[in-house]
Design a protein around this motif. Sequence first.
Motif, PDB file in Angstrom:
ATOM      1  N   LEU A 198       0.825  -1.206   0.000  1.00 17.91           N
ATOM      2  CA  LEU A 198       0.000   0.000   0.000  1.00 17.91           C
ATOM      3  C   LEU A 198       0.858   1.254   0.000  1.00 17.91           C
ATOM      4  CD1 LEU A 198      -3.056  -0.126   2.433  1.00 17.91           C
ATOM      5  CD2 LEU A 198      -3.033  -0.120  -0.057  1.00 17.91           C
ATOM      6  N   ARG A 209       2.587   1.810  -3.475  1.00 15.19           N
ATOM      7  CA  ARG A 209       1.756   2.175  -4.619  1.00 15.19           C
ATOM      8  C   ARG A 209       1.488   3.674  -4.614  1.00 15.19           C
ATOM      9  NH1 ARG A 209      -1.238  -1.966  -7.498  1.00 15.19           N
ATOM     10  NH2 ARG A 209       0.173  -3.721  -7.335  1.00 15.19           N
ATOM     11  N   THR A 269      -1.183   5.384  -5.519  1.00 13.97           N
ATOM     12  CA  THR A 269      -2.587   5.336  -5.910  1.00 13.97           C
ATOM     13  C   THR A 269      -3.427   5.774  -4.716  1.00 13.97           C
ATOM     14  OG1 THR A 269      -4.274   3.912  -6.924  1.00 13.97           O
ATOM     15  CG2 THR A 269      -2.893   2.909  -5.240  1.00 13.97           C
ATOM     16  N   THR A 270      -4.719   5.709  -4.862  1.00 23.79           N
ATOM     17  CA  THR A 270      -5.615   6.126  -3.778  1.00 23.79           C
ATOM     18  C   THR A 270      -6.240   4.896  -3.121  1.00 23.79           C
ATOM     19  OG1 THR A 270      -7.294   6.463  -5.465  1.00 23.79           O
ATOM     20  CG2 THR A 270      -6.118   8.410  -4.693  1.00 23.79           C
ATOM     21  N   VAL A 271      -6.769   5.113  -1.924  1.00 23.50           N
ATOM     22  CA  VAL A 271      -7.050   3.966  -1.064  1.00 23.50           C
ATOM     23  C   VAL A 271      -8.183   3.077  -1.580  1.00 23.50           C
ATOM     24  CG1 VAL A 271      -8.515   5.286   0.529  1.00 23.50           C
ATOM     25  CG2 VAL A 271      -7.362   3.224   1.341  1.00 23.50           C
ATOM     26  N   ARG A 325      -9.161   2.720  -4.711  1.00 22.10           N
ATOM     27  CA  ARG A 325      -8.625   2.054  -5.888  1.00 22.10           C
ATOM     28  C   ARG A 325      -7.791   0.830  -5.475  1.00 22.10           C
ATOM     29  NH1 ARG A 325      -8.455   4.538 -10.728  1.00 22.10           N
ATOM     30  NH2 ARG A 325      -8.884   6.621  -9.931  1.00 22.10           N
ATOM     31  N   ALA A 326      -6.996   1.013  -4.430  1.00 17.23           N
ATOM     32  CA  ALA A 326      -6.147  -0.090  -3.955  1.00 17.23           C
ATOM     33  C   ALA A 326      -6.996  -1.240  -3.407  1.00 17.23           C
ATOM     34  CB  ALA A 326      -5.179   0.419  -2.888  1.00 17.23           C
ATOM     35  N   ASP A 378      -8.226  -3.303  -6.163  1.00 13.35           N
ATOM     36  CA  ASP A 378      -7.194  -3.876  -7.036  1.00 13.35           C
ATOM     37  C   ASP A 378      -6.966  -5.340  -6.654  1.00 13.35           C
ATOM     38  OD1 ASP A 378      -4.851  -4.718  -8.278  1.00 13.35           O
ATOM     39  OD2 ASP A 378      -3.859  -2.779  -8.063  1.00 13.35           O
ATOM     40  N   LEU A 389      -3.690  -6.805  -5.405  1.00 13.24           N
ATOM     41  CA  LEU A 389      -3.209  -6.432  -4.065  1.00 13.24           C
ATOM     42  C   LEU A 389      -3.956  -7.188  -2.971  1.00 13.24           C
ATOM     43  CD1 LEU A 389      -2.847  -2.539  -3.823  1.00 13.24           C
ATOM     44  CD2 LEU A 389      -1.103  -4.264  -3.363  1.00 13.24           C
ATOM     45  N   THR A 441      -2.639   6.288  -0.812  1.00 12.99           N
ATOM     46  CA  THR A 441      -2.222   5.179   0.052  1.00 12.99           C
ATOM     47  C   THR A 441      -0.878   5.458   0.720  1.00 12.99           C
ATOM     48  OG1 THR A 441      -1.252   4.100  -1.882  1.00 12.99           O
ATOM     49  CG2 THR A 441      -3.446   3.404  -1.237  1.00 12.99           C
ATOM     50  N   SER A 498      -3.348   1.711   8.219  1.00 17.26           N
ATOM     51  CA  SER A 498      -3.609   0.655   7.237  1.00 17.26           C
ATOM     52  C   SER A 498      -3.987  -0.646   7.938  1.00 17.26           C
ATOM     53  CB  SER A 498      -2.411   0.458   6.301  1.00 17.26           C
ATOM     54  OG  SER A 498      -1.254   0.066   7.010  1.00 17.26           O
TER      55      SER A 498
END
Length: 294
Positions: free
Chosen positions: A165, A168, A170-172, A174-175, A178, A181, A205, A213
């Motif tokens: 996390l 990456r 990216t945003t939470v 989206r993660a 995914d 992941l 993230t 997290s």
Amino acid sequence: MPELPEVEVVRRGLERWVAGRTVTEVEVLHPRAVRRHPAGGADFAARLKGQRFEVARRRGKYLWLPLAETGTSVLGHLGMSGQLLVQPEDAADEKHLRIRIRFAASDSDSVTGAVGTELRFVDQRTFGGLSLHDQTPDGLPDVIGHIARDPLDPEFDDAAFQSALRLRRTTVKRALLDQSLISGVGNIYADEALWRSRLHYDRPTATLTRPRSAELLGHVRDVMNAALDVGGTSFDSLYVNVNGESGYFDRSLDAYGREDEPCHRCGTPMRRRAWMNRSSYFCPRCQRPPRASA
DNA sequence: CCGTACTCCTGGCAGC
DNA sequence: TGCTGCCAGGAGTACG
């Protein structure tokens, strides 16, 4: 729609009703239901005939039935509206029946003289389907090798997930969606877990601390286990139902589908935002947007 | 590596 | 009332 807990309920139903049974006949009634089987419906039916199902397995929202001594599996995904039903052979066809699998008479049938059961794949919107694949050495159908373990898998690696996390960009939300992941989290559970964690879906993230997290992952698990507790009580019957209408969705959602309704924590009206061709539901007070995003 | 947009599909429902 | 069009969603793919 079926999410991970519902798929697990289906897996348990298959374990109870279908494991050990030998296929005698397969009818593919709609080509889209086998579109992930490249050789087509006739090939799917021919290759399944005479094979014996082993205990159903699951990863995320995928489930599969290994075929004994073949190194292959029937892989299933329910999509948005798919159901796997175990029905008496003489029950009327469902309107959206796509695939029928008949079995050799089981011992209990011949003792009781009861009508046998068959497995039916029913799917209104045809996003789901069944297909036949070789297994990798670890017993996974080869086409889902990229699907990460799901959070209810005992071998899910929390520390590795948290590290990934942070790495990456990216945003939470989206993660969470995914599948490489973490698997099995759909739009509903993502919104629920984010609400419980007081995190905005657009939070990068990389800005999540370890404790944050870890808390998020805990909420993902909690929300799935709560749904499983509700759905898991209803599978113990002839009819293995996967209609996504479990009481959990009616009573226990805090975020999903609650636009303009008061936040269960602070009373502020919940909001809905268009997000990646779908919707995100959140509390504008509890789940503040990150500074970078407007 | 990462994000965006598009596609598949049907039925329920809002709005005219 | 009957039309039209929008929406729901997962996951794969193509492309920037």
